[in-house]
Every structure is written in C-alpha cells, then in structure tokens.
Design a protein around this motif. Structure first.
Motif: not given
Length: 258
Positions: A96-97, A101-103, A144-151
């Motif tokens: 995804d955009p 990720w940056h936000r 699960p389902g939100d990679a930026p959140y986990a990271v």
C-alpha cells in the motif's frame, strides 16, 4: 507517580482513551490537565469538563510540541506527567502507499520522540517526571491486517524501554500502555467494516471501555509499572510468543483464518 496536585498533559485527549485519562486525572486531583488534540472544539469540551486547558497541535510537528511544553511550563511551573497517547490505524498491508506508512511512523512512533525531546530537559533539571506512552498490545504481539500499525507500535514499545533504561536512574518514570480491544472508533469502526485485524482483536478477549483502561492506568502509575496491561492475557500471550515463536505464530494464523 502521584496524580494529586500534578500537571498532566494528554495528547489525543479529545476522545477515547485520551479523554478518559483526562477525566481520571482530574478526578484524582490533578492541579491541571492539558487536553491536546488536532480537534480544538472537542479538546475544549473535555478541558471544560475537567477544568483544564485545551491545546490544538499536531503531535507530528516537533516545533509545535516544543511550544506546547514551553507554554505549559510557563503557565503551570512544570509538567509532572506527559501522556503521549495520540495514535492512528491504517488498515494497509505490504504494497500500500508509502504515505500511510510514513504517517503511521510519525504519529505512532516519532510523536513519542518529539514529546520526550521537548519535556525531558525540564524534568531532568527538576530530578523527576513521568512519561506515559500509549502503544498497543500490537506493540508486543502483532496486528493482522495492519502492517504499519504493528511495526510502529513495536517501535513505540522499544523507545519506551530505551527511555526507561537511559533515564530511570535520573528520576524519570516511564510506563507504556498496551491495551488490546477498547471500545473506541480506532477499533469499532474497522470492526463494523469487517476488517480482519479488528475481528482478530475482538476474538482475543473482552472489549473494554476507555474508562476501564483509565482505571488500569491509574493503578499502574501508582505502582510505577513499566508495562500497563488492561488485558492481563496480553502478558500471557507475550510470554508464549517469547518462549515458542513458531507455535505462537501458527496460533495467530489459525485465529486470523478462522
């Protein structure tokens, strides 16, 4: 950390966990509660309710955070407790955009850095102060389902650990709040939309109210616990993950697939 007669700053304070924290701190006798949010009208509503001060800033703007700290210290003399509570979800995965990720990094991780940079010098000069950083169970487990959140939530937990190691002997207390399911729009909106990560969270344990989370925070601060876990099972899951990562990952995959 004694809330009575303290000056507390709460970012993301206009709703959800932040608003519940502001109300709880006021009820416990805080001398002033600074309610910080990008939505000034809602922040003002909570501030009026608790007899506090509303501030409208973007927590990803380091200069704005510095100004918030300077104004608060000029008015109240000190900041005893700074709660970096603002956070976002994205619902995006690997391809995804980049801007999402940056936000996520800016709000969920770097905002803690900007707050610590701004508030620690005065706390260190006084020889005391407390940082409460809202992360998530996702910062210990995954999302699960939100990679930026986990990271980014893992990053928030790691930064809180570093702060505690680096400044704990200089009078600075640090706690990191890691709730699982809480009845706020951050969870309930994706849950209503059938988002897989939100469904996995709902299947993993009770969905608490923001007020229940604030009660746990009050107890955790009084005991100066580093990890504040409104859902105690998160500690169990975390221990299982550490002891047998392969088994834990297989279990999460089964949960998500179900």
């Amino acid at each position: 950390m004694d809330i009575k007669d303290s000056v507390a700053v709460v970012t993301g304070g206009a709703s959800g966990i932040g608003a519940a924290l502001a109300r709880r701190f006021a009820a416990d006798g805080a001398r002033n509660v600074v309610v910080v949010d990008r939505d000034l009208a809602k922040a003002q509503s909570v501030a009026d309710e608790v007899g506090g001060v509303a501030e409208c800033i973007d927590v990803t703007d380091a200069a704005a955070v510095n100004g918030l700290v300077e104004r608060t210290i000029a008015r109240d003399g000190a900041i005893d407790l700074f709660c970096s509570n603002a956070g976002i979800t994205t619902g995006v995965a690997l391809d995804d955009p980049d801007d999402l990720w940056h936000r996520a990094f800016e709000v969920n991780t770097m905002a803690h850095v900007y707050a610590a940079r701004a508030v620690l010098p005065a706390m260190l000069e006084r020889g005391r102060g407390y940082l409460l950083q809202t992360a998530s169970a996702a910062g210990l487990l995954t999302s699960p389902g939100d990679a930026p959140y986990a990271v980014t939530k893992h990053g928030a937990v790691a930064f809180a650990e570093w702060l505690s190691v680096t400044y704990g002997a200089q009078g600075i207390g640090v706690s990191v709040l890691c709730p699982m399911g809480v009845s706020t729009p951050l969870l309930m909106d994706p849950l209503a939309a059938g988002e897989p990560g939100a469904q996995a969270v709902a299947a993993s344990g009770e969905i608490l109210t923001a007020e229940q989370v604030a009660d746990t925070v009050a107890a955790g601060l009084a005991e100066e616990r580093f990890l504040i876990l409104p859902h105690p099972q998160v500690g169990t899951f975390w221990a299982q993950k550490a002891s047998d990562p392969d088994r834990w990952l297989a279990g999460v995959r089964r949960l998500v697939n179900r």
